[in-house]
Write an enzyme that holds these catalytic residues in place. Structure first.
Site, PDB file in Angstrom:
ATOM      1  N   ASP A 135       0.858  -1.176   0.000  1.00  0.00           N
ATOM      2  CA  ASP A 135       0.000   0.000   0.000  1.00  0.00           C
ATOM      3  C   ASP A 135       0.900   1.234   0.000  1.00  0.00           C
ATOM      4  O   ASP A 135       1.627   1.474   0.977  1.00  0.00           O
ATOM      5  CB  ASP A 135      -0.890  -0.022   1.255  1.00  0.00           C
ATOM      6  CG  ASP A 135      -1.812   1.194   1.331  1.00  0.00           C
ATOM      7  OD1 ASP A 135      -1.634   2.136   0.542  1.00  0.00           O
ATOM      8  OD2 ASP A 135      -2.705   1.182   2.199  1.00  0.00           O
TER       9      ASP A 135
ATOM     10  N   TYR B 290      -9.165  14.708  -4.503  1.00  0.00           N
ATOM     11  CA  TYR B 290      -8.367  14.177  -5.621  1.00  0.00           C
ATOM     12  C   TYR B 290      -7.643  15.326  -6.330  1.00  0.00           C
ATOM     13  O   TYR B 290      -6.445  15.248  -6.611  1.00  0.00           O
ATOM     14  CB  TYR B 290      -9.289  13.430  -6.599  1.00  0.00           C
ATOM     15  CG  TYR B 290      -8.585  12.826  -7.790  1.00  0.00           C
ATOM     16  CD1 TYR B 290      -7.941  11.599  -7.693  1.00  0.00           C
ATOM     17  CD2 TYR B 290      -8.578  13.472  -9.028  1.00  0.00           C
ATOM     18  CE1 TYR B 290      -7.302  11.038  -8.787  1.00  0.00           C
ATOM     19  CE2 TYR B 290      -7.944  12.918 -10.131  1.00  0.00           C
ATOM     20  CZ  TYR B 290      -7.303  11.699 -10.011  1.00  0.00           C
ATOM     21  OH  TYR B 290      -6.667  11.142 -11.094  1.00  0.00           O
TER      22      TYR B 290
HETATM   23  N1  LIG Z   1      -7.984   7.118 -15.831  1.00  0.00           N
HETATM   24  C1  LIG Z   1      -7.859   8.410 -15.996  1.00  0.00           C
HETATM   25  O1  LIG Z   1      -8.654   9.025 -16.736  1.00  0.00           O
HETATM   26  C2  LIG Z   1      -6.771   9.179 -15.320  1.00  0.00           C
HETATM   27  C3  LIG Z   1      -6.614  10.529 -15.660  1.00  0.00           C
HETATM   28  C4  LIG Z   1      -5.622  11.275 -15.085  1.00  0.00           C
HETATM   29  C5  LIG Z   1      -4.780  10.689 -14.165  1.00  0.00           C
HETATM   30  N2  LIG Z   1      -4.943   9.386 -13.813  1.00  0.00           N
HETATM   31  C6  LIG Z   1      -4.026   8.845 -12.835  1.00  0.00           C
HETATM   32  O2  LIG Z   1      -3.358   7.736 -13.394  1.00  0.00           O
HETATM   33  C7  LIG Z   1      -3.019   6.805 -12.366  1.00  0.00           C
HETATM   34  C8  LIG Z   1      -3.560   5.428 -12.727  1.00  0.00           C
HETATM   35  O3  LIG Z   1      -4.954   5.530 -12.892  1.00  0.00           O
HETATM   36  P1  LIG Z   1      -5.843   4.366 -13.540  1.00  0.00           P
HETATM   37  O4  LIG Z   1      -6.950   5.036 -14.242  1.00  0.00           O
HETATM   38  O5  LIG Z   1      -4.986   3.402 -14.247  1.00  0.00           O
HETATM   39  O6  LIG Z   1      -6.448   3.716 -12.195  1.00  0.00           O
HETATM   40  P2  LIG Z   1      -7.043   2.258 -11.951  1.00  0.00           P
HETATM   41  O7  LIG Z   1      -7.472   1.633 -13.213  1.00  0.00           O
HETATM   42  O8  LIG Z   1      -8.034   2.457 -10.856  1.00  0.00           O
HETATM   43  O9  LIG Z   1      -5.776   1.454 -11.388  1.00  0.00           O
HETATM   44  C9  LIG Z   1      -5.205   1.882 -10.191  1.00  0.00           C
HETATM   45  C10 LIG Z   1      -3.940   1.096  -9.915  1.00  0.00           C
HETATM   46  O10 LIG Z   1      -3.326   1.645  -8.729  1.00  0.00           O
HETATM   47  C11 LIG Z   1      -3.257   0.623  -7.734  1.00  0.00           C
HETATM   48  N3  LIG Z   1      -3.452   1.228  -6.432  1.00  0.00           N
HETATM   49  C12 LIG Z   1      -4.492   1.981  -5.990  1.00  0.00           C
HETATM   50  N4  LIG Z   1      -4.270   2.360  -4.721  1.00  0.00           N
HETATM   51  C13 LIG Z   1      -3.078   1.833  -4.345  1.00  0.00           C
HETATM   52  C14 LIG Z   1      -2.301   1.865  -3.160  1.00  0.00           C
HETATM   53  N5  LIG Z   1      -2.715   2.507  -2.067  1.00  0.00           N
HETATM   54  N6  LIG Z   1      -1.116   1.220  -3.144  1.00  0.00           N
HETATM   55  C15 LIG Z   1      -0.670   0.557  -4.226  1.00  0.00           C
HETATM   56  N7  LIG Z   1      -1.365   0.481  -5.378  1.00  0.00           N
HETATM   57  C16 LIG Z   1      -2.551   1.114  -5.431  1.00  0.00           C
HETATM   58  C17 LIG Z   1      -4.325  -0.380  -8.105  1.00  0.00           C
HETATM   59  O11 LIG Z   1      -4.029  -1.635  -7.515  1.00  0.00           O
HETATM   60  P3  LIG Z   1      -5.228  -2.654  -7.063  1.00  0.00           P
HETATM   61  O12 LIG Z   1      -5.878  -3.133  -8.317  1.00  0.00           O
HETATM   62  O13 LIG Z   1      -4.576  -3.736  -6.331  1.00  0.00           O
HETATM   63  O14 LIG Z   1      -6.161  -1.842  -6.229  1.00  0.00           O
HETATM   64  C18 LIG Z   1      -4.200  -0.369  -9.634  1.00  0.00           C
HETATM   65  O15 LIG Z   1      -3.073  -1.096 -10.039  1.00  0.00           O
HETATM   66  C19 LIG Z   1      -3.590   7.383 -11.076  1.00  0.00           C
HETATM   67  O16 LIG Z   1      -2.612   8.093 -10.379  1.00  0.00           O
HETATM   68  C20 LIG Z   1      -4.665   8.321 -11.578  1.00  0.00           C
HETATM   69  O17 LIG Z   1      -4.934   9.343 -10.654  1.00  0.00           O
HETATM   70  C21 LIG Z   1      -5.919   8.614 -14.380  1.00  0.00           C
END
Ligand SMILES: NC(=O)c1ccc[n+]([C@@H]2O[C@H](COP(=O)([O-])OP(=O)(O)OC[C@H]3O[C@@H](n4cnc5c(N)ncnc54)[C@H](OP(=O)(O)O)[C@@H]3O)[C@@H](O)[C@H]2O)c1
Length: 257
Positions: A61, A161
């Site tokens: 985590d 966020y």
């Molecule tokens: N999707 C978008 O549109 C978007 C846009 C801008 C920025 N972002 C940023 O891009 C990054 C990835 O986003 P995503 O859309 O790929 O999210 P996602 O699909 O929800 O995947 C999140 C990932 O982070 C892991 N995670 C969450 N909390 C954690 C913790 N406390 N410790 C370790 N691992 C953790 C999850 O692991 P588990 O599966 O084990 O929970 C998963 O591998 C984030 O920082 C997000 O804010 C995303």
């Protein structure tokens, strides 16, 4: 046979998985970190192996100090080097709540995972990179933070966020400034609307906004769009730039008239 080694936090799903696979395809060994979904992490690691590279899965985590230490130590034990840290793990608030009602619990959790955790993980890894660099074990390592358009875009129903991502912007500047003397460049990749589990609850809303012209490039972004930027930075495409923010957002950030 691996060349260099990366830690990708939250590398098991979504954008993180895209980054892991793009690095693996170019011969990087990767530590795939996740928090809860072990099956997704295993799937990603299997894909890395299929691509001919090596993956180490570490459950940790990012919001917990002892977990962060274990993540770094496990990587050093397995690979003996860290050439790249990608601070990708992040979470949206568990429930979107108007800032007039935001609870302290949600605020603390989101800030711990999205900002405090990445800050102290970067501190830990940077110190390791400095030592590895002095020993000649790594050459020009780098750090890439995955920020968000939320750093400057107000969404009052997930204020915690937005604040976490705005803070990450300064975190990028601070570490870029401090680490330049050690030959460690620090960048931020700032995704726009990317198709992952995180955005799956708001698919209809964003489909409509994109169709109506929210972004000059009228499509959803994909994890690979973000991964391409990370790989370019990781492989030294911008050697005389540090603290730079790379928008991967279909042009969302442009002011338009
Ligand atoms: N999707 C978008 O549109 C978007 C846009 C801008 C920025 N972002 C940023 O891009 C990054 C990835 O986003 P995503 O859309 O790929 O999210 P996602 O699909 O929800 O995947 C999140 C990932 O982070 C892991 N995670 C969450 N909390 C954690 C913790 N406390 N410790 C370790 N691992 C953790 C999850 O692991 P588990 O599966 O084990 O929970 C998963 O591998 C984030 O920082 C997000 O804010 C995303």
């Amino acid at each position: 046979m691996i060349n260099k080694v990366a830690i990708v936090t939250g590398g098991s799903r979504g954008i993180g998985r895209g980054i892991v696979l793009a690095l693996a395809a170019r011969g990087w060994g990767v530590t795939v970190n996740y928090r809860g979904n072990a099956a997704a992490a295993q799937e990603t690691a299997d894909l890395v192996t299929e691509a001919g590279s090596e993956a180490l899965i570490v459950q940790a985590d990012i919001g917990a100090a002892e977990d962060r230490d274990r993540l770094v130590q496990a990587t050093l034990d397995r690979f003996g080097r860290i050439d790249l840290l990608v601070n990708n793990a992040g979470m949206a608030p568990r429930v979107r709540t108007d800032i007039l009602q935001t609870g302290e619990e949600s605020y603390d959790e989101v800030m711990a995972v999205n900002l405090k955790g990445p800050f102290f993980l970067t501190q830990r890894v940077a110190n390791a990179m400095i030592e590895l660099g002095k020993a000649g074990d790594v050459d020009r390592p780098a750090i890439v933070n995955i920020g968000s358009i939320s750093a400057y875009t107000s969404s009052p129903n997930r204020g915690e966020y937005c604040i976490s991502k705005a803070g990450m912007g300064m975190m990028t500047a601070l570490f870029a400034d401090r680490l330049a003397e050690y030959g460690i460049n620090v960048y931020e990749v700032r995704p726009g609307i990317i198709e992952t589990d995180m955005t799956s609850a708001v698919t209809e809303k964003y489909n409509k906004m994109i169709d109506e012209g929210l972004t000059p490039i009228r499509r959803w972004g994909h994890p690979d769009d973000v991964a391409r930027a990370v790989v370019a930075l990781a492989e030294g495409a911008l050697p005389f730039s540090t603290g730079e923010i790379i928008n991967v957002d279909g042009g969302f950030h442009l002011r338009r008239l």
